[in-house]
Design a protein around this motif. Sequence first.
Motif, mmCIF file in Angstrom:
data_model
loop_
_atom_site.group_PDB
_atom_site.id
_atom_site.type_symbol
_atom_site.label_atom_id
_atom_site.label_comp_id
_atom_site.label_asym_id
_atom_site.label_seq_id
_atom_site.Cartn_x
_atom_site.Cartn_y
_atom_site.Cartn_z
ATOM 1 N N ILE A 56 0.879 -0.986 -0.052
ATOM 2 C CA ILE A 56 -0.111 0.027 0.178
ATOM 3 C C ILE A 56 0.845 1.270 -0.052
ATOM 4 O O ILE A 56 0.591 2.224 -0.747
ATOM 5 C CB ILE A 56 -0.895 -0.084 1.242
ATOM 6 N N LYS A 57 1.913 1.211 0.819
ATOM 7 C CA LYS A 57 2.862 2.525 0.847
ATOM 8 C C LYS A 57 3.515 2.664 -0.440
ATOM 9 O O LYS A 57 3.707 3.727 -0.691
ATOM 10 C CB LYS A 57 3.955 2.071 2.138
ATOM 11 N N SER A 58 3.783 1.617 -1.092
ATOM 12 C CA SER A 58 4.634 1.699 -2.563
ATOM 13 C C SER A 58 3.346 1.902 -3.610
ATOM 14 O O SER A 58 3.769 1.953 -4.744
ATOM 15 C CB SER A 58 5.660 0.693 -2.598
ATOM 16 N N LYS A 59 2.256 2.068 -3.067
ATOM 17 C CA LYS A 59 1.059 2.301 -4.271
ATOM 18 C C LYS A 59 0.916 1.172 -5.142
ATOM 19 O O LYS A 59 0.591 1.469 -6.359
ATOM 20 C CB LYS A 59 1.304 3.643 -4.838
ATOM 21 N N LYS A 60 1.249 0.016 -4.644
ATOM 22 C CA LYS A 60 1.212 -1.241 -5.656
ATOM 23 C C LYS A 60 -0.136 -2.135 -5.437
ATOM 24 O O LYS A 60 -0.098 -3.112 -6.046
ATOM 25 C CB LYS A 60 2.443 -2.088 -5.473
ATOM 26 N N ALA A 62 -3.370 -0.854 -4.982
ATOM 27 C CA ALA A 62 -4.685 -0.075 -5.359
ATOM 28 C C ALA A 62 -5.675 -1.100 -6.157
ATOM 29 O O ALA A 62 -5.275 -1.799 -7.038
ATOM 30 C CB ALA A 62 -4.596 1.219 -5.970
ATOM 31 N N VAL A 91 -2.529 8.268 5.422
ATOM 32 C CA VAL A 91 -3.119 7.259 4.245
ATOM 33 C C VAL A 91 -4.371 7.155 4.937
ATOM 34 O O VAL A 91 -4.685 6.736 6.069
ATOM 35 C CB VAL A 91 -2.313 5.892 4.314
ATOM 36 N N ILE A 120 -9.848 7.057 -0.483
ATOM 37 C CA ILE A 120 -8.941 7.666 -1.362
ATOM 38 C C ILE A 120 -8.591 8.913 -1.093
ATOM 39 O O ILE A 120 -9.281 9.801 -1.040
ATOM 40 C CB ILE A 120 -9.591 7.747 -2.833
ATOM 41 N N GLU A 293 -1.389 14.675 -5.931
ATOM 42 C CA GLU A 293 -0.686 13.121 -5.955
ATOM 43 C C GLU A 293 -2.011 12.211 -5.269
ATOM 44 O O GLU A 293 -2.291 12.423 -4.284
ATOM 45 C CB GLU A 293 0.496 12.909 -5.254
ATOM 46 N N VAL A 295 -3.240 9.164 -3.133
ATOM 47 C CA VAL A 295 -2.844 8.426 -2.149
ATOM 48 C C VAL A 295 -4.064 7.259 -1.618
ATOM 49 O O VAL A 295 -4.910 7.385 -0.832
ATOM 50 C CB VAL A 295 -2.845 9.340 -0.771
ATOM 51 N N PRO A 296 -4.032 6.000 -2.495
ATOM 52 C CA PRO A 296 -5.047 5.266 -2.280
ATOM 53 C C PRO A 296 -4.992 4.532 -0.852
ATOM 54 O O PRO A 296 -3.742 4.157 -0.463
ATOM 55 C CB PRO A 296 -4.613 4.082 -3.155
ATOM 56 N N PRO A 325 -9.505 2.144 -3.665
ATOM 57 C CA PRO A 325 -8.569 2.082 -2.568
ATOM 58 C C PRO A 325 -8.259 0.492 -2.546
ATOM 59 O O PRO A 325 -8.760 -0.489 -3.272
ATOM 60 C CB PRO A 325 -9.554 2.489 -1.446
#
Length: 456
Positions: A56-60, A62, A91, A120, A293, A295-296, A325
């Motif tokens: 989640i932190k690296s946005k992979k 979503a 987040v 989101i 930017e 942020v999911p 999300p």
Amino acid sequence: MRIEQVNSTPREKRVAAHSHIKGLGLRDDGSAEPIMAGFVGQENAREASGVVVELIKSKKMAGRALLFTGAPGTGKTAIALAISQELGPKVPFRPIVGSEVYSSEIKKTEVLMENFRRAIGLRIKETKEVYEGEVTELTPEETENPLGGYGKTISHVIIGLKTVKGTKQLKLDPSIYESIQKEKVTVGDVIYVEANTGAVKRVGRSDAYATEFDLEAEEYVPLPKGDVHKKKEVIQDVTLHDLDTANAKPQGGQDIMSMMGQLLKPKKTEITDKLRQEINKVVNKYIDQGIAELVPGVLFIDEVHMLDIECFTYLNRALESPLAPVVIFATNRGMCTIRGTEDVLSPHGIPVDLLDRLLIIRTLPYTIDEIKVIVKIRARTESLAVDEDAIDVIAQSGVDSSVRYALQLLTPASILAGINDHTSITKEDVNEATELFFDSKRSAKIITEHESQFIV
Ligand SMILES: Nc1ncnc2c1ncn2[C@@H]1O[C@H](COP(=O)(O)OP(=O)(O)OP(=O)(O)O)[C@@H](O)[C@H]1O
Ligand SMILES: [Mg+2]
């Protein structure tokens, strides 16, 4: 009686069901420490959740969905809470319970959509022309009311702002005075006033005042550097739902209004699909331009078996949207009928096509030693003294019924200990508590034994 003479009772710290949980308790390499951050055991589920947090932190992550399954009281809700703590305040984390979708006024899918959008976030970076500094003076200047009468009106406000470099006095419009009052600005606060819109934001209390009182959770900030009048990068965290409401009700959210207002017609009162689409369009544009930017965050739906087939089909589609999300479900059901269908059986009451999209994490029952440690941690959180053999009894009842029942025994047992004049909770107090308060299994047994006494 004078109000000043009434003593208010000091608020005690409330101990909620999960207040001993402080995070997932993982080592740097991502493996779970057996006992850490209030968590005991359940290593696999915690490690898996750690991976999810990283994704989640690296946005992979979503648009993906997870499912926690396991018996009641095995820590599903606790782990979800720990995930939100690991993600931090920036987040979005939106917890709901399956049954919350049922309302007589709002459509089920509407409730789901709203919560999707609450999960989101959007981080908006803007360079704004501002006046920033510590407030040294705040004087509203009054004049006679031009319309006559006795009242006075404010003609303008004089504000002194100080930075490391210098001080500046501003003469501001009375409308700004209102926003100053709304933000509860007093002398000694660090604020900035946006030059274009007049929006006032309180940054915090100047740290020159830090020793004053330490009673309130006050954020102390250093005296701003540079000139009072300058360009400043302002970062704002909002959720898509915030944008929806801000544009549905044009009164609020000055900042966002200034951004979106030019593109959308004001005076909308309802969040419609069309409004959402327009917002999405604007949001996408800002993302493309690098101003904002995405942020999911996480939407956590506990007791997911409470959703019905309509919600599930809707979720299938919603998960595919580019602005989705991470969705985390939790359930303690095994095979059961899907709500809203006559007799369609499915694992966890979730249709197989949705199940197919989920990564599933299991929580396992606890051993007696693990329950012992959980009980001890809990006793410490509730500041209770418990004898060692009393813990053994409580832990055994945790094995026989559930961890939750075991933890719930602590409070009545402590009250009984007080009545019995014990300085700490003893085995007898616990036994007395189990006699007074039944667990589900014993209660069910009594019902079957004395069936004739109950109304059927
Ligand atoms: N591994 C653990 N370490 C510490 N405390 C735990 C652990 N697992 C559960 N608990 C505590 O036990 C209680 C019950 O756990 P929780 O509510 O998370 O269960 P659940 O799996 O969500 O159950 P249900 O299916 O009934 O919703 C909570 O107070 C929780 O904080
Ligand atoms: Mg739960």
